[in-house]
Write a protein that holds these residues in place. Structure first.
Motif: not given
Lengths: 327, 314
Positions: A131-132, A135, A139, A142-144, A147, B288-289, B292-293, B296-297
């Motif tokens: 799961y780590f 994620a 990731f 999920a980054l804008p 950004i 800003s991250l 989100l991190m 996600m976790l």
């Protein structure tokens, strides 16, 4: 209870009837399924009408008229027919932007699909720290976008960028390379960055598809002595086809509408090397106050063309990949 | 040792080696993917902690400390000092905190609307019988294919026209609702689809049992269906939240006041093209991250599961 001449409810009778009686009558008024469906769907349909369908019609309408000036949006406009489209199609920058968007879309999406499938097969296995790792790998999705653009603008900085640094250390480059400011390479760099980011999204969707394929199919294939490749080709790929269709549509349409990445990464430059169609449209609409073809008129025409192309892309995908489910 | 025994040993050893090789290849690939995915984030964090004198040098330092062991002596050599100065500057000299709050408001509002309205419509499309059901579903899904840019200009004109009227707060420039309502509408097809697919998977007996127990249809919805649809709600909320947190084109156009900008717009408009304050930018980007991190976790399992319910059965 109801006055026969006016049809109105007689309020004075309620006390006599009592609260219990009213509740009982209310229960009898249970609405039908159709009525409930209308009630439940109304907000969504109203939303879509106001924010999706009306604007499309208005965009097409505006594209046939003289432009608004951003500062004076209520000024009157005149019908000019296809004049704005003529201006659009004779603008070299428009064709450049179309080329940039098509390259960006049709290079990045297939690469993402292949990488994403590999990644999904990797993440399907059970392992320690799964799961780590999942994620971390998901990731970038999920980054804008904008950004992400800033991050890579720093990583690829022409003077101090760490990517140049690493490539110099391993001996591929002898000095920092301007990945984003050289006209020949900027579009490739931008495409590579989007592949880095959205491969994880592809993997996410394909992973969902993979986990819906029942295990017993693989078990019986193994019993029959089918090789891993045969299992992949005859079980995984065919059963994954609907998911691949979804993934392709989910990725192609946004890629074709790329805006945040070129805006934050290069501002569309150097020159117009990374100016995508939507960036071109936004600039035409908001940085171009000319009264006739400028401003919202040219922007609306460009937006209408983008809509047409997007619908054609979606139709082609559905027509080639869609198989109606047989039950 | 007989010949047969040694042959068997060889085979077992081979198998073990093969197995180790496979494991090594597998964990190696996973480690490589994690590194490739997370290295940019590591680099942003490191850059944000560097003083300006270290930021603009080439080659760059990769680690703040280097530990060496020589003659049994452990020495820690500092390569460069770590500083929180960039974070202080980002929060005090620029309204990065404000941007983050704005983004949180807009993203939460969008998620709430999509969960409430999306679940209602998804329920109707999955469980109720009514005419033209398929057409309605296709109409909703069709809206998802329409490009955002073709909705930008009319909505912007509308926002300008509504400035100062009663509708201004709902759909004006520099209003949270002015972003929330379009975002909610753009993600609505997705929300409806996730809920519809999820409700399709629920057995009919669930509702029948409720009706037998004397609940009305609305009662069944609130007492039985909604509680069991938490997974679909979570997936929809998370994905819609991330969408709204990340959106840029509309946020850039509709939020013209600095104090109303979302984090993406705020960071994009930081500094000039030639003289960017990279120390402050990297600090703002890292801040800003962080949400989100964490997201996600905590939620990635939910996201993958939700996608399985929705996309996998598409």
């Amino acid at each position: 209870m109801v006055d026969s001449t006016t049809g109105k409810q007689d309020i004075t009778r309620i006390g006599e009837e009592g609260l219990r009686g009213r509740l009982e009558r209310y229960r009898e008024l249970r609405i039908t399924e159709e009525e409930l469906a209308v009630v439940l769907l109304m907000p969504v349909l109203a939303f879509l009408l106001a924010v999706s369908f009306y604007p499309i019609v208005d965009t097409v309408w505006a594209s046939l008229h003289t432009g608004y000036v951003v500062q004076l949006p209520t000024q009157t406009t005149e019908f000019v027919g296809i004049e704005n489209y003529r201006a659009l199609f004779t603008d070299g920058s428009f064709w450049n932007a179309l080329g940039v968007s098509l390259f960006y879309t049709f290079v990045s999406v297939p690469v993402e699909l292949v990488f994403g499938l590999g990644l999904a097969l990797l993440l399907k296995a059970d392992f320690k720290w799964k799961y780590f790792a999942q994620a971390a790998i998901l990731f970038p999705w999920a980054l804008p976008t904008v950004i992400n653009a800033k991050i890579w603008a720093w990583l690829l900085n022409p003077d101090y960028g760490v990517i140049s640094d690493i490539l110099v250390r391993v001996g591929i480059l002898s000095q920092p390379y301007p990945f984003l400011s050289s006209p020949d390479v900027a579009l490739y760099s931008m495409t590579a960055i989007t592949i880095w980011k959205t491969t994880s999204f592809m993997a996410l969707i394909l992973l969902a598809g993979l986990s819906s394929i029942p295990d017993h199919l693989y078990e019986s294939a193994r019993m029959d002595g089918a090789s891993r490749w045969r299992q992949f080709r005859d079980i995984t790929l065919p059963l994954l086809k609907p998911t691949i269709l979804v993934a392709l549509i989910f990725r192609t349409l946004p890629a074709f509408q790329a805006f945040g990445l070129p805006y934050g990464l290069t501002g569309g430059g150097p020159g117009e090397a990374t100016t995508t169609l939507v960036l071109y449209t936004q600039q035409a609409a908001y940085n171009n106050p000319g009264p006739t073809n400028g401003g919202f008129a040219l922007g609306s025409a460009a937006a209408t063309v983008i809509t047409m192309i997007a619908l054609v892309i979606a139709l082609i995908y559905v027509a080639t990949l869609y198989e109606p489910e047989v039950r | 040792m007989s010949l047969v025994d040694s042959a068997r040993e060889m085979t077992l050893e081979d198998v073990a080696l093969w197995d180790i090789g496979k494991r090594f290849g597998f964990y190696g690939s996973i480690a490589a993917m994690v590194t490739i995915s997370m290295f940019p984030v590591f680099w942003i964090l490191l850059s944000s902690l560097k003083p300006p004198s270290e930021l603009f040098v080439f080659p760059q330092e990769f680690l703040p400390y280097v530990i060496t062991i020589q003659d049994g002596q452990l020495t820690v050599v500092q390569q460069f000092p770590l500083t929180l100065e960039n974070y202080r500057a980002a929060l005090q000299e620029r309204p990065v905190g404000r941007y983050l709050i704005n983004s949180a408001i807009v993203a939460s509002g969008t998620a709430i609307i999509d969960v409430v309205l999306g679940s209602m419509a998804g329920y109707a499309l999955s469980r109720l019988r009514f005419p033209y059901k398929l057409h309605v579903l296709l109409l909703i899904l069709f809206a998802a294919l329409l490009p955002f840019i073709s909705r930008l200009i009319p909505l912007y004109k509308l926002a300008i026209d509504l400035q100062g009227t009663v509708f201004g707060p709902f759909f004006g420039l520099n209003q949270y609702l002015g972003l929330i309502l379009p975002y909610a509408a753009f993600q609505m097809p997705f929300a409806v689809w996730i809920f519809q697919a999820y409700f399709n998977e629920l057995p009919d007996s669930l509702e029948e049992a409720g009706l037998m127990d004397g609940l009305s249809r609305v009662g069944v919805l609130f007492r039985i269906i909604l509680p069991v649809s938490m997974p679909a709600m979570a997936t929809t909320a998370i994905i819609v939240f991330i969408y709204a947190w990340n959106e840029f084109l509309f946020a850039l156009t509709f939020m013209t006041q600095d104090s109303k900008r979302t984090i993406t717009v705020g960071i994009a408009l930081f500094g000039g093209q030639f003289n960017s304050p990279w120390g402050i930018i990297t600090a703002a980007v890292f801040m800003s991250l962080v949400p989100l991190m964490v997201f996600m976790l905590v939620f990635q399992k939910k996201i993958v599961e939700g996608m399985t319910a929705g996309v996998g059965k598409a």
